[in-house]
Enzyme design. Structure first.
Site, mmCIF file in Angstrom:
data_model
loop_
_atom_site.group_PDB
_atom_site.id
_atom_site.type_symbol
_atom_site.label_atom_id
_atom_site.label_comp_id
_atom_site.label_asym_id
_atom_site.label_seq_id
_atom_site.Cartn_x
_atom_site.Cartn_y
_atom_site.Cartn_z
ATOM 1 C CG HIS A 1 -33.532 60.821 43.565
ATOM 2 N ND1 HIS A 1 -32.413 61.633 43.630
ATOM 3 C CD2 HIS A 1 -34.018 60.961 42.308
ATOM 4 C CE1 HIS A 1 -32.243 62.233 42.448
ATOM 5 N NE2 HIS A 1 -33.206 61.843 41.645
ATOM 6 C CG HIS B 1 -35.981 66.223 40.057
ATOM 7 N ND1 HIS B 1 -35.556 66.009 41.348
ATOM 8 C CD2 HIS B 1 -35.548 65.152 39.342
ATOM 9 C CE1 HIS B 1 -34.906 64.853 41.398
ATOM 10 N NE2 HIS B 1 -34.887 64.321 40.206
ATOM 11 C CD GLU C 1 -31.656 61.466 38.251
ATOM 12 O OE1 GLU C 1 -32.588 62.271 38.135
ATOM 13 O OE2 GLU C 1 -31.809 60.372 38.826
ATOM 14 C CG HIS D 1 -34.299 56.903 35.280
ATOM 15 N ND1 HIS D 1 -33.017 57.132 35.734
ATOM 16 C CD2 HIS D 1 -35.002 57.996 35.685
ATOM 17 C CE1 HIS D 1 -32.957 58.282 36.393
ATOM 18 N NE2 HIS D 1 -34.152 58.839 36.361
#
Lengths: 130, 280
Positions: free
Chosen positions: B12, B59, B240, B193
């Site tokens: 996302h 977030h 995540e 990431h």
């Protein structure tokens, strides 16, 4: 300090209980920048705005100096400090370049070429030797 | 009864949303990212789900450090689009499905998962970027959405096992709902990431592809990956991926892989995408 299995990972601050407790006010300052009127007040007088948040002198200095890795070391979380970066008009990728100490162009090229490889970047031992 | 008719997993990355919002999807940098979503957009259009359950993470938007729910289920009528610091994304407001969401909350809590019930919540790119990828740029989203926010910002996130089992509880909850709803479930975030500090930019295709394989064929093995392995091998934000296990748990033990896409990079991140269907 409690030690954890992830403390051996180089160049990484895991946002655990210790970091979260240390960085609470620093992160809540960053959170406040989600609102446009707060961003304007901060930009108008950074030092005065920071007086609203009871953070340590070192945290305050890191914010004013835009010491991005210093903020993380002092308990900042990247999703929070990114709000300060956005207030400064930086993209996430520009922020990443600043944290890794390379130019925007070098960082972007590294990503297009496949990113930072995992080989040599798993353990602090590898960094110490490299 | 309601039933889960498909699953859609995707990264996302916020920059993907920006590229769509600014009409840059055909640029050479972005074209290979978006090419991998064309077949799955057609799949979604043919599927015509009645409801989408979207497993995602906030977030530092709706939740700050004041309140950190591990699993928060959105039961509201609507979920406004958040200003994450640069203005709101130009996407439709998210309409909820309170009937199914409240039923799920009751069923899942009695199944011993202590969900947080949310009646007012703005949603950020973690939820809206997957909707844009799956549904394109309509004036209104084609179906109601039930957000399920998972904490992956404050360490520790829930374990992979906990996430897989929550998915199983979601399936039970959906299948015990009386109306004949066809439900699609999204798992979002990842893949490898790291956004922070001196190791930012880490990408690990070997880890990512192994995770994709395990998620499809051996979800128990994927669920056994310890947190330190995600942190070390897939970068501090790669963790995540536990959210994909919630989605996987809501499917049958054996699944059919309809579509897969993997590309490096989108901004700082490896993009992964899977579409799965149940095997009966």
């Amino acid at each position: 300090m409690m030690t954890a299995d992830y403390h051996d990972i180089p160049g990484t601050y895991v946002f655990d209980a210790q970091q979260s407790r240390k960085g609470y006010h620093l992160n809540m300052f960053c959170m406040s920048l989600r609102h446009a009127d707060n961003r304007a007040a901060f930009k108008a007088d950074e030092a005065a705005y920071l007086d609203r948040f009871p953070m340590s002198d070192a945290q305050r200095r890191a914010v004013l100096d835009r010491d991005w890795n210093g903020m993380l070391e002092l308990g900042g979380n990247i999703y929070y400090t990114a709000k300060l970066a956005m207030t400064d008009g930086l993209t996430f990728q520009e922020l990443a370049a600043l944290m890794t100490g390379v130019s925007n162009e070098e960082y972007r090229k590294m990503m297009v070429d496949g990113g930072r490889p995992i080989e040599g970047n798993r353990s602090k031992k590898e960094w110490a030797n490299g | 009864m309601a039933r889960i008719v498909g699953a859609y997993a995707t990264s996302h990355v916020p920059a993907i949303g920006v590229a769509m919002d600014q009409g840059k999807t055909d640029e050479p940098y972005w074209q290979p990212v978006f090419a991998g979503y064309e077949a799955s957009r057609q799949w979604m259009e043919d599927l015509k789900p009645d409801v989408a359950i979207v497993v995602y993470n906030d977030h530092a938007t709706a939740f700050s450090l004041e309140l950190i729910p591990t699993f928060a289920l959105g039961c509201a009528e609507r979920f406004p689009i958040a200003d994450e610091g640069m203005g709101k994304r130009p996407v439709p407001e998210v309409v909820g499905h309170p009937d199914l969401a409240w039923h799920m909350a009751q069923s899942i809590i009695l199944d011993e998962f202590d969900l947080t019930i949310v009646n007012a919540m703005e949603v950020d790119h973690g939820l809206t970027v997957p909707l844009s990828l799956a549904f394109g740029q309509p004036d209104a989203w084609p179906c109601p959405v039930i957000p399920l926010a998972v904490n992956v910002v404050q360490y520790p996130p829930p374990t992979g096992h906990r996430c897989l089992n929550l998915g199983r509880a979601i399936r039970k909850a959906v299948e015990s709902f009386d109306d004949d709803l066809r439900v699609v479930i999204f798992g979002t975030g990842g893949m490898s990431h790291q956004l922070q500090a001196q190791r930012a930019g880490l990408i690990n295709p070997e880890f990512d592809n192994r995770f994709l394989d395990l998620l499809v064929d051996d979800p128990e093995a994927a669920a056994a990956i310890p947190h330190v392995e995600y942190l070390r091998e897939s970068g501090s934000e790669g963790i995540e991926l536990v959210m994909w296990l919630v989605m996987r748990g809501a499917l049958t033990p054996r699944v059919t892989e309809i579509h897969r896409h993997y590309h490096v990079p989108a901004s700082n991140t490896a993009v992964g995408h899977l579409v799965l269907e149940n095997q009966d």
